[in-house]
Structures are given as structure tokens and as C-alpha cells.
Design an enzyme around this catalytic site. Structure first.
Site, short mmCIF file in Angstrom:
data_model
loop_
_atom_site.label_atom_id
_atom_site.label_comp_id
_atom_site.label_asym_id
_atom_site.label_seq_id
_atom_site.Cartn_x
_atom_site.Cartn_y
_atom_site.Cartn_z
N ASP A 298 61.47 16.98 32.30
CA ASP A 298 62.70 16.99 33.06
C ASP A 298 63.07 18.42 33.45
O ASP A 298 62.95 19.34 32.63
CB ASP A 298 63.82 16.35 32.24
N GLU A 345 58.94 17.07 36.93
CA GLU A 345 60.14 16.65 37.68
C GLU A 345 60.57 17.85 38.53
O GLU A 345 61.36 18.69 38.10
CB GLU A 345 61.23 16.21 36.70
N ASP A 398 68.96 8.95 37.48
CA ASP A 398 70.12 9.67 38.02
C ASP A 398 70.55 9.15 39.39
O ASP A 398 71.62 9.54 39.87
CB ASP A 398 69.81 11.16 38.14
#
Length: 532
Positions: A298, A345, A398
Site C-alpha cells: 500500500d 499500489e 477506498d
């Protein structure tokens, strides 16, 4: 490293159905794996599996190494002889479709405490005791600190470690030794919960792997300030003499928020981490790759440069970019672990240094189909612009769901889009996908599957065609997140057949003859051909 052409589903275990207030690693998890296999899916992506704190965010955990005991299955504990059917029969009626974190924590806490008492009284036998002792020895490098941290935190009504007595904040040897002696039972109980989590998770992962399903885990770049990691190794972070963060992490204003996102995580002292060859990071990656098959990192851009915000600020607007030693770090991890099955990511404000770092190690980047309609045909998130070494998502945890995005109103906390932009994106989407939009979620799935990207991942909400009420997280908000669950019966054979047909059609799952499908008849297979 390159990945084979395949597809899968994004679903965190807390979103599974079940009768204990939260999804866990019990029977419903195995049924979900069965659904994935029948639907021609070869990947199951989860969010971080660590123990969550205030806000229930899996990206703000009490440890980068520990597992979330809330995911431990009471049914599995009954199977081990640690709980009785009578223990489980006292569960209250929890609402369907949402996690009740408060109620689930209270119930699971009671059941785990009872299981520990029964274990200490001999339940499970000598074999289980030996297995537990072996687990404690193998994981001592992080478990000892984590168990003491949780025991001390509980003793202090869950206050952050920076509010503890000074001798504990500074980790004075005498204070730690006295605490371990005083809280020995509580420390062992925390260790036992970790043992149960890892035991159940290992069994579930093995079940998935046996069915040709690989698990994608998630490693947040940063850790929570109130965590065992920061308390145990404060010198690795940019803290003041009282343990407070001098600077914190976040991102500048973007698609999701006009004032940016103030995450509040303490930032690493990369110079000190460099001194021992990034040992903490190497061990963190090693631990996660024992739990999962592939790792999604992430906020990958933070390994090239990260947004550094003054510790006392209330928004992310006054931050600055600071360089990070990503190349050195991944070289160190690669020397220690070999091949790195990593998904980067690479979203947000991406600069050439981020792309160079990603490509240097041949990590696939991410493409988000929802983002593809925000500009024009040159948009990198549109399928015709994908490269093979990439991972396409219809949306992430998200994002709004595909249906929610398509029917969304302008503005609000979740987006900075105007009414004109919303309408323009919608019309571009309809034209690009050549659809009327009545099943926009399946249009998204087809576009993702048909793209050149080797890997296609779809949140289960998009498979089910759910609206904004099923959203997992809204960035820059602090309540109402991480609570969505699907309901028992949502995963129909028809839905699975439709997914499998698309996976076969676009080369993400081998086409099989009817007689090779033990779970389906030839007649049912012929009926599936209407899905295309």
C-alpha cells in the site's frame, strides 16, 4: 516478477457472513473459497490482517506482525475441544450485513478467555500444548513485545503507550521485567490468541492453495503510532524524547479530499534503518510472505518519496515531499528472501522516480477502471492503455462501488467531482463500454477481464452489483468504515457461473469440458452459455 493471466476477488474476512457479529476464519470462509474455485477465480485478496484499534481500520494496527484475534472462529475452537456447543449457543442475534465491532469484540473476548482457561486446564491435550510452545518460540522476536504491550495497554484502560509511566515509555529493563512477572497470565493469553489466529489462518490458506487459489495480502507502508512496533523500537521512527511523532504521514490534496489525508502515522528514520540493512523491514516482509502468496504494498510511492507533515498539524496541506531509500530497501529484502511477489499500489501523485523504482524490480502496478473516465482516451486507467505487467481493479477498498460510482452525486467527503464532471464521466463511461448501464458492474468486470492486464481483481461488492451503502471505506473520514458484510445466500451458483464464463472467455481460467466439472452437470454448463 511477472504474474500469470488470472483473476480474483477482493474481500476482507471481516466481510464474511456468520453469527458472531463479524466475519471470521470459520465455515463461511471455507464456503467462500469453494465459491472462488467454482467461479474460476485463482486469487483472493484480503486487507491487512493485523489487530485493529480505534476506528477498526486494518491500516492502523497494533502490530505489523500480529494477527487479528477477532477473526478467530469459535466453531473451529469447538472442533479443537476448547469450547463447547453450549458456549457458542449464547451468541446474541447480530444484525446482518454490517459488522458490530463492539458486540463482536465483547463476545469474542469472552469466548477466547474461556478457551484459554480450558486450554490451561488441559483441553486440547499435550499435542496442542506442544504446538503452542513451538509457536511461541518461533515467533518470539515480535510476539514477546506484542503480548506485553497488549497486556500493559489493557491494564491501563487501553491508553496509548506514550501516556504510560515514564519507565515503561522508555522501556527500562527493570520496569519491563516487573511487568512481565506481574502480567504473566495476561501475556500468555495474548500469545495463545495469536497462536489460534495463525493456526486457523494457516489451515484456511492451505485449503485455498489446494484449490489453486493464491492469497494476496496487504502491507501498509506505515505502522500505527500506538503499536507494539513503535513502542518496542522507537529509534527506528522520527519521535521526540517523549515518544511523540515529530512528523507524520499522509497525502496531499487529491481526488478524495480537498485538504489531503492526514494519516498520522509516525515516519521512519531511514538513516537508522539503513544501519542494520533494514532488518525490521526484511523481517516484516518475511513474516507476511509466510502468511500469503503475494503482497500488495500500500502507498508504494512512499518508498520513492513520502508526504511529511508537521506533527501538530490538523490537515495534510502543509506537508512536503521527502526522499525514501526504496531501491536500497527492496534490494535488501530481495537478497534475504529471493523473488519478491509484490504488487505496487502506484496510485496518487506519481512521479518518474516512482515509476523507475517500480520498473526496476519489475513489480506490476495498479490500474483502477473507475479512474479511467476522468479525462480522455489517453487516460492510463482505460483498458486499451494497460500493459500486461499490471493489475486492474474495477475499484479498491477506498473507492465507491461500481454501481455507487455510476449513480453518485457530486461533491461530498468521498469526491471532489462537480456535477458537470460527474455527468461527463458517466457519458464517457457509457460510450467507452458501449452499454446502457443497466448492469454497469458487469460491464466493468467484462472490461477488466478483457484487458491486457495479467491480473484482474474485483471487489465482491461489484460482483454483487451493490450500491454505495456497501462501500468499505471512504478516505478522509473516521467513522462508518470497514463494516460491510455480504449476506448468507448472496453468492449464487448463477453469479459464480457468470464469473467463470467471463474468466474462461478472456483467458483467465482454463476452459474445461462439462465432464471435467464434478460440481456441475453437463446441463447446467450448457445453461451457463447465456452469460458472455
Amino acid at each position: 516478477m511477472g504474474f500469470p493471466r488470472t483473476c480474483g476477488i477482493l474481500l476482507h474476512p471481516t466481510s464474511l457472513p456468520g453469527r458472531f457479529g463479524v466475519g471470521d476464519l470459520g465455515p463461511e470462509a471455507y464456503r467462500f473459497v469453494d465459491f472462488l474455485a467454482a467461479a474460476g477465480q485463482h486469487l483472493w485478496q484480503v486487507l491487512p490482517l493485523g489487530p485493529t484499534g480505534y476506528g477498526d481500520s486494518p491500516y492502523q494496527c497494533f502490530s505489523a506482525f500480529a494477527g487479528n484475534a477477532l477473526l478467530v472462529s469459535p466453531e473451529a475452537l469447538e472442533g479443537d475441544g476448547l469450547l463447547s456447543g453450549e458456549d457458542l449457543s449464547g451468541a446474541p442475534d447480530f444484525p446482518e450485513g454490517r459488522v458490530d465491532y463492539g458486540g463482536a469484540n465483547r463476545l469474542k473476548g469472552t469466548l477466547l478467555a474461556r478457551a484459554f482457561e480450558n486450554f490451561r486446564a488441559g483441553a486440547g491435550g499435550d499435542a496442542l500444548r506442544a504446538e503452542f510452545d513451538s509457536f511461541r518460540a518461533e515467533h518470539a522476536s515480535w510476539l514477546d513485545d506484542y503480548a506485553l504491550y497488549r497486556a500493559l495497554k489493557s491494564e491501563r484502560q487501553e491508553r496509548a503507550w506514550t501516556e504510560w509511566e515514564e519507565e515503561l515509555v522508555r522501556r527500562e529493563a527493570g520496569a519491563l521485567e516487573a511487568a512481565r512477572a506481574r502480567l504473566s497470565n495476561e501475556v500468555e493469553a495474548v500469545g495463545f490468541q495469536q497462536f489460534l489466529f495463525f493456526r486457523q489462518w494457516s489451515a484456511l490458506k492451505a485449503y485455498a492453495n489446494e484449490r489453486d487459489i493464491s492469497v494476496i495480502g496487504d502491507i501498509p507502508i506505515f505502522v500505527a503510532h500506538d503499536s507494539a512496533d513503535v513502542w518496542a523500537r522507537p529509534r527506528l521512527f522520527k519521535l521526540d524524547e517523549l515518544g511523540r511523532a515529530r512528523v507524520v504521514a499522509g497525502v496531499p490534496p487529491d481526488y478524495f479530499s480537498r485538504t489531503g489525508q492526514l494519516w498520522g502515522n509516525p515516519l521512519y528514520d531511514w538513516d537508522r534503518m539503513r544501519e542494520d540493512g533494514f532488518r525490521w523491514w526484511v523481517e516484516r516482509a518475511r513474516a507476511l510472505l509466510r502468511m500469503v502468496d503475494i503482497v500488495r504494498i500500500d502507498h508504494f510511492r512512499g518508498f520513492a518519496a513520502y508526504w511529511e507533515i508537521p506533527g501538530g498539524d490538523e490537515t495534510a496541506e502543509r506537508g512536503r515531499w521527502a526522499e525514501a531509500p526504496g531501491r536500497e530497501l527492496f534490494e535488501a529484502i530481495g537478497r534475504a528472501l529471493g523473488v519478491l511477489p509484490i504488487i505496487a499500489e502506484d496510485l496518487g501523485f506519481i512521479t518518474p522516480d516512482v515509476i523507475e523504482l517500480r520498473d526496476r524490480f519489475d513489480f506490476p502496478g495498479m490500474r483502477i477502471l473507475q479512474f479511467g473516465f476522468s479525462t480522455d482516451s489517453t487516460n492510463k486507467d482505460l483498458p486499451h492503455n494497460y500493459v500486461r505487467n499490471s493489475v486492474v481493479y474495477t475499484g479498491t477498498h477506498d473507492n465507491d462501488t461500481a454501481v455507487g460510482w455510476f449513480t453518485s452525486d457530486p461533491g461530498g467527503a468521498a469526491s471532489v467531482r462537480s456535477a458537470a464532471q460527474v455527468e461527463r464521466e458517466k457519458q464517457f463511461c457509457l460510450a467507452y463500454l458501449d452499454t446502457g448501464g443497466s448492469e454497469i458492474n458487469w460491464d466493468f468486470i467484462r472490461a477488466a477481464y478483457g484487458s491486457a492486464a495479467d491480473t484482474a481483481l474485483v471487489p465482491l461488492q461489484d460482483v454483487l452489483g451493490l450500491g454505495s451503502g456497501a462501500r468499505m471505506n471512504t478516505p478522509a473520514t473516521t467513522s462508518g468504515n470497514w463494516a460491510w458484510r455480504f449476506r448468507d445466500g448472496d453468492l449464487s451458483d448463477e453469479t459464480g457461473a457468470r464469473l467463470r464464463r467471463l474468466a474462461e472467455l478472456y483467458g483467465r481460467h482454463p476452459v474445461m469440458r462439462p465432464e471435467d466439472r464434478p460440481e456441475h452437470t453437463a446441463e447446467s454448463y450448457e445453461a451457463e452459455q447465456k452469460w458472455g
